[in-house]
Design an enzyme around this catalytic site. Structure first.
Site, PDB file in Angstrom:
ATOM      1  N   SER A  25       0.858  -1.187   0.000  1.00  0.00           N
ATOM      2  CA  SER A  25       0.000   0.000   0.000  1.00  0.00           C
ATOM      3  C   SER A  25       0.888   1.228   0.000  1.00  0.00           C
ATOM      4  CB  SER A  25      -0.900  -0.008   1.246  1.00  0.00           C
ATOM      5  OG  SER A  25      -1.682   1.171   1.309  1.00  0.00           O
ATOM      6  N   GLU A  94      -8.348   3.743   3.024  1.00  0.00           N
ATOM      7  CA  GLU A  94      -9.241   2.595   3.009  1.00  0.00           C
ATOM      8  C   GLU A  94      -8.461   1.285   2.902  1.00  0.00           C
ATOM      9  OE1 GLU A  94     -12.814   2.197   3.254  1.00  0.00           O
ATOM     10  OE2 GLU A  94     -12.302   4.051   4.272  1.00  0.00           O
ATOM     11  N   GLU A  95      -7.352   1.303   2.153  1.00  0.00           N
ATOM     12  CA  GLU A  95      -6.474   0.139   2.132  1.00  0.00           C
ATOM     13  C   GLU A  95      -5.941  -0.143   3.533  1.00  0.00           C
ATOM     14  OE1 GLU A  95      -4.687   0.506  -2.433  1.00  0.00           O
ATOM     15  OE2 GLU A  95      -3.405   0.942  -0.707  1.00  0.00           O
ATOM     16  N   LEU A  96      -5.549   0.907   4.214  1.00  0.00           N
ATOM     17  CA  LEU A  96      -5.042   0.776   5.581  1.00  0.00           C
ATOM     18  C   LEU A  96      -6.073   0.117   6.491  1.00  0.00           C
ATOM     19  CD1 LEU A  96      -3.042   1.487   7.911  1.00  0.00           C
ATOM     20  CD2 LEU A  96      -4.165   3.721   8.018  1.00  0.00           C
ATOM     21  N   ILE A  99      -6.379  -3.541   5.611  1.00  0.00           N
ATOM     22  CA  ILE A  99      -5.188  -4.274   6.059  1.00  0.00           C
ATOM     23  C   ILE A  99      -5.281  -4.590   7.548  1.00  0.00           C
ATOM     24  CG2 ILE A  99      -2.709  -4.009   6.513  1.00  0.00           C
ATOM     25  CD1 ILE A  99      -2.586  -2.477   3.800  1.00  0.00           C
TER      26      ILE A  99
END
Length: 272
Positions: A25, A94-96, A99
């Site tokens: 990311s 949003e990836e965070l 994850i």
């Protein structure tokens, strides 16, 4: 706009095409052609399969969003490259969140990397991160979503990771991170040895065929020297796979000087 995460029954056209072990990311405009590219290259040299989003212009296309979410779910480990403008991207945030969700729900591993940014600025959302969240708070009515992003940054920045603001070259840093990831994946890199063995096996075959056509003691010794080098490399490969540390090797050698020599005992132990 929040992501709509896929379930395990999502259609195949939203599934990443290749299996991978690591999801990266990152904020494209900050590190795509520099640090992240170099890190991805270091991981690939260790035969670690990565997923890196090549969609530079991220729109609101749901299929692309689902692909990234599924890629995070599939990965055993995610690397988060925090850079100055990471928090400015809602997609990165949003990836965070995804994850961290996979870490909590599925035990996936997370490795934060702080590139050209003080970890405390990420942790406490200061400087460029403060500016990014001021914009998010103006543009989003969903205060809970913004708070979720803040909490995610705090959580991720407290995990053991890598601060690139050290007195090392970028090459050294990415190689160290790649080796750390390899160890976390419980993998051992032997492809470099395999390549050497394959080349020497071809050479040994040619040397032996030449010796058979033109019997000569010198040619025979050349063949035997190549064959011995292959045996040495096979031993080195086995030792790597056994993960024997240099200290342990020294200890074993001091107890039995022949255990790592070209003796019948070594062949019996390792099957050579």
């Amino acid at each position: 706009m929040a992501w709509s995460y896929p379930s395990s029954t999502s259609s195949s056209n939203t599934t990443p095409q290749e299996k991978h072990e690591v999801f990266i990311s990152f904020r494209s405009e900050d590190t795509r052609n520099t640090f992240t590219s170099h890190l991805n290259g270091a991981l690939k040299r260790l035969d670690i399969k990565t997923y890196i989003d090549n969609n530079v212009n991220r729109g609101d296309e749901i299929p692309t969003t689902l692909v990234r979410a599924m890629a995070i779910e599939e990965a055993e480990l995610s690397i988060i490259v925090f850079s100055k403008n990471y928090a400015a991207s809602k997609w990165c945030l949003e990836e965070l969140v995804k994850i961290l969700e996979c870490k909590k729900m599925k035990g996936k591993m997370v490795v934060p990397v702080f590139f050209d940014i003080d970890p405390s600025n990420v942790r406490h959302q200061r400087e460029s991160y403060a500016e990014a969240f001021a914009k998010h708070e103006r543009n989003f009515e969903d205060e809970m979503k913004v708070q979720e992003w803040r909490s995610g940054l705090l959580e991720a920045s407290n995990y053991t990771g890598w601060d690139c603001n050290v007195n090392k070259t970028e090459l050294e840093i990415v190689e160290e991170i790649a080796m750390d990831v390899l160890n976390k994946l419980n993998r051992v890199y032997v492809s470099d040895i395999d390549q050497q063995i394959a080349k020497l096996q071809q050479l040994a075959k040619l040397q032996y065929e030449f010796y058979e056509r033109v019997p000569n003691i010198d040619e025979y010794y050349k063949y035997k020297a190549t064959d011995q080098r292959i045996a040495e490399l096979n031993m080195e490969r086995s030792l790597r796979l056994l993960r024997l540390s240099p200290d342990l090797l020294s200890h074993l050698e001091s107890k039995d000087n022949n255990i790592f020599g070209f003796s019948s005992s070594r062949r019996n132990i390792f099957g050579f």
